[in-house]
Write a protein that holds these residues in place. Sequence first.
Motif, short mmCIF file in Angstrom:
data_model
loop_
_atom_site.label_atom_id
_atom_site.label_comp_id
_atom_site.label_asym_id
_atom_site.label_seq_id
_atom_site.Cartn_x
_atom_site.Cartn_y
_atom_site.Cartn_z
N GLU A 56 1.01 -1.14 -0.15
CA GLU A 56 0.51 0.41 -0.03
C GLU A 56 0.88 1.00 -0.52
O GLU A 56 0.48 2.12 -1.23
CB GLU A 56 -1.38 0.05 1.12
CG GLU A 56 -1.92 1.21 1.67
CD GLU A 56 -2.79 0.77 2.44
OE1 GLU A 56 -3.70 2.33 2.81
OE2 GLU A 56 -2.56 0.05 3.27
N ALA A 57 2.09 1.18 0.82
CA ALA A 57 2.99 2.29 0.86
C ALA A 57 3.91 2.69 -0.33
O ALA A 57 3.42 4.26 -1.21
CB ALA A 57 3.82 2.67 1.69
N VAL A 58 4.44 1.55 -1.21
CA VAL A 58 3.95 1.94 -2.81
C VAL A 58 3.48 3.01 -3.10
O VAL A 58 4.18 3.61 -3.81
CB VAL A 58 4.64 0.41 -2.92
CG1 VAL A 58 5.05 1.05 -5.07
CG2 VAL A 58 5.95 0.27 -2.26
N ALA A 59 2.14 2.22 -2.88
CA ALA A 59 0.62 2.96 -4.24
C ALA A 59 0.65 4.31 -4.21
O ALA A 59 0.14 4.97 -4.55
CB ALA A 59 0.08 1.71 -4.02
N THR A 60 0.50 4.29 -2.30
CA THR A 60 -0.12 5.49 -1.69
C THR A 60 0.88 7.20 -0.98
O THR A 60 0.21 7.59 -0.41
CB THR A 60 -1.17 5.22 -0.46
OG1 THR A 60 -0.82 4.65 0.47
CG2 THR A 60 -2.19 3.59 -1.66
N ASN A 94 12.34 5.91 4.15
CA ASN A 94 12.14 4.85 3.14
C ASN A 94 10.71 3.76 3.63
O ASN A 94 10.47 3.61 4.59
CB ASN A 94 13.38 3.52 3.69
CG ASN A 94 12.23 1.92 3.60
OD1 ASN A 94 11.68 1.93 3.06
ND2 ASN A 94 13.45 1.19 4.26
N MET A 95 9.70 4.58 3.19
CA MET A 95 8.30 4.26 3.88
C MET A 95 7.76 3.51 3.50
O MET A 95 6.69 3.12 4.61
CB MET A 95 7.40 5.99 3.45
CG MET A 95 7.91 7.08 3.28
SD MET A 95 7.61 7.15 5.10
CE MET A 95 6.14 6.99 5.50
N PRO A 96 7.68 2.80 2.42
CA PRO A 96 7.36 1.13 2.88
C PRO A 96 8.20 0.24 3.67
O PRO A 96 7.25 -0.72 4.23
CB PRO A 96 7.85 0.55 1.05
CG PRO A 96 7.73 2.00 0.72
CD PRO A 96 8.67 3.06 1.01
#
Length: 379
Positions: free
Chosen positions: A23-27, A246-248
């Motif tokens: 989800e993090a990668v996309a949002t 590194n949010m993901p």
Amino acid sequence: MIYFDAGATTLEKPAAVRAAMTEAVATMSSPGRGGYPATRKAEETAFACRNEATELFGVDSPEKVVFTSNATHALNIAIHSLVKPGSRVAISGYEHNSVLRPLHAVDNVELTVVDTPLFEPRMALEEFRQVLQRGADVVVCTHVSNVFGYILPVQEIAEECRRSGVPLILDASQSAGVLPVRMDALQPAFIAMPGHKGLYGPQGTGLLLCGDRPVKPLLSGGTGSVSRLRRMPEDLPDRLEAGTHNMPGIAGLLEGLRFIRRTGLERVARQEREVVAAAARYLREIPQVRLYADTEFANQTGVLSFTVQGMDCETVGALLADRGIAVRAGLHCAPLAHKTAKTLETGTIRISTSVFNNAEQAEVFARELGRIIRENARF
């Protein structure tokens, strides 16, 4: 595959960790780099992760929870913040290269190694007490040996450091998520930990928990704050978090921390110990195996090292891998620990467990090891 290498990385993660990373990668974009929804979601996730760590580890404010790329990164910040050329530094005899190499990178450090025997915490405490009485500027100590699972008496060592006014850096790489690790109880200068081991987060994540000592940035760059400054900001966490987050990884780490809090440290530790205790019972029935284990695992976590008479450790590890059993063999990036335990010449084979392992896997492992020994050992 039977995965017995959680001391390196917990391969099996809670499903929520994988989902959060996807989800993090996309949002999510980068926190502090805008006012639109993707940045706000990143900011909220980063703060939630700091807050979760604050609660689990007894930190007095979320700002003192610093994101790093791993425990080595965190230890380098802590060591370079406190250790200067000529500093007198005391360490345990079970430190990882992530402590030894940064210390050796500082000129003229006077290093004292408290190299007491395995599973003798009282001896370790007494030796640390004597070293502090002779004089030290910094103490660096691992909570648990990555090779042997040996739990050092860090609560008592921390008390001695406080009495002597000596800052303590604690390496919680093998204890975070398994044993109680609390800033408020230990009152160290720093605690360093990875996200990808006992916290069940992804690789490329780590935490540095900061006390009240001054900190020295390893990197300089953008922080999304006070951009007119030519130097890194003084305030935490920005002072130590240069560049894009590194949010993901942070999103995954947040779910790993939540998993640990839901599961409970006692259950995690009990599960890991039950598996290695079962493995030890089976291995004691194999004459060629030498175990490095504490009595009833009183001072040991879910880590067990052993050697096989007449067989090279790395050969045994490779043969187990051929049978679908993942272990680690060799020196485990901790030659000092092997020197202290007198296994430097041979290394050891190590199994290290997670909450996802069970006693049945320990039985299969021991049975396959017995077959390997019968088929390959020469006596």
